[in-house]
Design a protein around this motif. Sequence first.
Motif, PDB file in Angstrom:
ATOM      1  N   ILE A 152       0.506  -1.054  -0.583  1.00 54.07           N
ATOM      2  CA  ILE A 152       0.114   0.447   0.087  1.00 54.07           C
ATOM      3  C   ILE A 152       0.872   1.662  -0.219  1.00 54.07           C
ATOM      4  O   ILE A 152       2.065   1.574   1.255  1.00 54.07           O
ATOM      5  N   SER A 153       0.466   1.855  -0.572  1.00 60.65           N
ATOM      6  CA  SER A 153       1.516   3.282  -1.554  1.00 60.65           C
ATOM      7  C   SER A 153       0.627   4.423  -1.860  1.00 60.65           C
ATOM      8  O   SER A 153      -0.359   5.158  -1.076  1.00 60.65           O
ATOM      9  N   HIS A 154       1.169   4.973  -2.968  1.00 61.99           N
ATOM     10  CA  HIS A 154       0.211   6.247  -2.910  1.00 61.99           C
ATOM     11  C   HIS A 154       0.268   7.139  -4.466  1.00 61.99           C
ATOM     12  O   HIS A 154       0.989   6.320  -5.034  1.00 61.99           O
ATOM     13  N   GLY A 155      -0.188   7.970  -4.391  1.00 60.60           N
ATOM     14  CA  GLY A 155      -0.445   8.736  -5.591  1.00 60.60           C
ATOM     15  C   GLY A 155       1.062   8.558  -6.796  1.00 60.60           C
ATOM     16  O   GLY A 155       0.873   7.355  -7.975  1.00 60.60           O
ATOM     17  N   ALA A 156       2.085   9.340  -6.696  1.00 66.81           N
ATOM     18  CA  ALA A 156       3.282   9.483  -7.513  1.00 66.81           C
ATOM     19  C   ALA A 156       4.196   8.997  -6.885  1.00 66.81           C
ATOM     20  O   ALA A 156       4.563   7.880  -8.310  1.00 66.81           O
ATOM     21  N   VAL A 157       4.390   7.765  -5.878  1.00 70.51           N
ATOM     22  CA  VAL A 157       4.969   6.971  -5.425  1.00 70.51           C
ATOM     23  C   VAL A 157       4.647   5.571  -6.743  1.00 70.51           C
ATOM     24  O   VAL A 157       5.645   5.095  -7.442  1.00 70.51           O
ATOM     25  N   THR A 158       3.062   5.249  -6.391  1.00 68.05           N
ATOM     26  CA  THR A 158       2.455   4.648  -7.130  1.00 68.05           C
ATOM     27  C   THR A 158       3.225   4.440  -8.876  1.00 68.05           C
ATOM     28  O   THR A 158       3.716   3.570  -9.053  1.00 68.05           O
ATOM     29  N   GLN A 159       2.520   5.720  -9.332  1.00 66.44           N
ATOM     30  CA  GLN A 159       2.858   5.623 -10.164  1.00 66.44           C
ATOM     31  C   GLN A 159       4.497   5.836 -10.732  1.00 66.44           C
ATOM     32  O   GLN A 159       4.731   4.919 -11.937  1.00 66.44           O
ATOM     33  N   ALA A 160       5.626   5.483  -9.862  1.00 68.48           N
ATOM     34  CA  ALA A 160       6.816   5.669  -9.997  1.00 68.48           C
ATOM     35  C   ALA A 160       7.142   4.479 -10.088  1.00 68.48           C
ATOM     36  O   ALA A 160       7.904   4.272 -11.408  1.00 68.48           O
ATOM     37  N   ILE A 161       6.674   3.581  -9.317  1.00 66.73           N
ATOM     38  CA  ILE A 161       6.687   2.098  -9.419  1.00 66.73           C
ATOM     39  C   ILE A 161       6.622   1.574 -10.630  1.00 66.73           C
ATOM     40  O   ILE A 161       6.619   0.890 -11.251  1.00 66.73           O
ATOM     41  N   LEU A 162       5.493   2.218 -10.949  1.00 64.64           N
ATOM     42  CA  LEU A 162       4.455   0.908 -12.154  1.00 64.64           C
ATOM     43  C   LEU A 162       4.953   1.350 -14.090  1.00 64.64           C
ATOM     44  O   LEU A 162       5.230   0.781 -14.169  1.00 64.64           O
ATOM     45  N   VAL A 163       5.779   2.287 -13.486  1.00 61.25           N
ATOM     46  CA  VAL A 163       6.441   3.458 -14.899  1.00 61.25           C
ATOM     47  C   VAL A 163       7.854   2.479 -15.175  1.00 61.25           C
ATOM     48  O   VAL A 163       8.333   1.722 -16.329  1.00 61.25           O
ATOM     49  N   CYS A 164       8.717   2.142 -13.905  1.00 61.53           N
ATOM     50  CA  CYS A 164       8.955   0.864 -14.186  1.00 61.53           C
ATOM     51  C   CYS A 164       8.796  -0.380 -14.456  1.00 61.53           C
ATOM     52  O   CYS A 164       9.475  -1.180 -15.350  1.00 61.53           O
ATOM     53  N   ALA A 165       7.853  -0.882 -13.705  1.00 65.43           N
ATOM     54  CA  ALA A 165       7.705  -2.107 -13.776  1.00 65.43           C
ATOM     55  C   ALA A 165       6.567  -1.986 -15.136  1.00 65.43           C
ATOM     56  O   ALA A 165       6.453  -3.812 -16.045  1.00 65.43           O
ATOM     57  N   MET A 166       6.529  -1.067 -16.086  1.00 65.01           N
ATOM     58  CA  MET A 166       5.939  -1.335 -17.497  1.00 65.01           C
ATOM     59  C   MET A 166       7.462  -1.679 -18.750  1.00 65.01           C
ATOM     60  O   MET A 166       7.036  -1.162 -19.486  1.00 65.01           O
ATOM     61  N   GLY A 167       8.448  -1.370 -17.905  1.00 66.05           N
ATOM     62  CA  GLY A 167       9.543  -0.760 -18.658  1.00 66.05           C
ATOM     63  C   GLY A 167       9.692   0.673 -19.194  1.00 66.05           C
ATOM     64  O   GLY A 167      10.573   0.502 -19.976  1.00 66.05           O
ATOM     65  N   ARG A 168       9.612   1.174 -18.719  1.00 66.72           N
ATOM     66  CA  ARG A 168       9.973   2.232 -19.012  1.00 66.72           C
ATOM     67  C   ARG A 168      10.875   3.599 -17.990  1.00 66.72           C
ATOM     68  O   ARG A 168      10.910   3.046 -17.414  1.00 66.72           O
ATOM     69  N   THR A 169      11.358   4.208 -18.215  1.00 62.19           N
ATOM     70  CA  THR A 169      11.809   5.434 -17.789  1.00 62.19           C
ATOM     71  C   THR A 169      11.361   6.727 -16.449  1.00 62.19           C
ATOM     72  O   THR A 169       9.733   6.673 -16.746  1.00 62.19           O
ATOM     73  N   ILE A 170      11.606   7.212 -15.135  1.00 64.67           N
ATOM     74  CA  ILE A 170      10.531   8.095 -14.935  1.00 64.67           C
ATOM     75  C   ILE A 170      10.332   9.887 -15.960  1.00 64.67           C
ATOM     76  O   ILE A 170       9.603   9.871 -15.262  1.00 64.67           O
TER      77      ILE A 170
END
Length: 221
Positions: A152-170
């Motif tokens: 369980i995390s937060h909006g911006a940090v969750t997006q930062a995690i997800l973009v990595c999991a998509m194989g993309r960059t910050i």
Amino acid sequence: MGGTPVRILLARHGETVYNVEGRWQGQTDSPLTERGLAQARELAHALAAEQVAAVYSSDLGRASSTAAEVAALHGLPVLPDRRLREIHVGAWAGKAREQIEAEFPGSLQAWAAAPSQFHIPSGEKLVEAQARALSFFADRMPAHIGQTVVVISHGAVTQAILVCAMGRTIADLWLKERVDNCQISRLEWTAKRGLELIELADVRHLQDVGSLRGWRTTDQA
């Protein structure tokens, strides 16, 4: 082959008073609203059939309160980790858009357009927040090979995690997809491949309680 993965159920905390008021939270805190608590309970019910081995959470109250609803149905403790905290928003904390625009003209537009290149006044860089969140997975996930964990995390940090999991960059943030309160994103982690996205932002369990549709990470974190 990358080996047997850890299954990760990644969720954002429930709706808070500051979310409704349009105030930036960052690493300050605001309690869950009645709807936020209802969202957390619906999240818990949606995950009740999962064989969850551990429930990890940001140590901030809005996240740990959400995590507690999930953990209770599995008879597990909430395991807090500061690395899952929201990005530190510095001088923006507790302020509404109008106040930020008056004190820091143009800053919200810069944050919305290219957050990876913007440093929130007296706050944290998005790449720094992403680095600490990813270090959480690198440190904690090896103990859960073949298991399912909730995070369980937060909006911006969750997006930062997800973009990595998509194989993309910050630099690819923000995502065009919404990351609503108590959405569920399904990921896998292996030591070889790291994080990989399986399903993004499932909100089917929230149909009865709804969500704050006007909220975007680019509005308030």
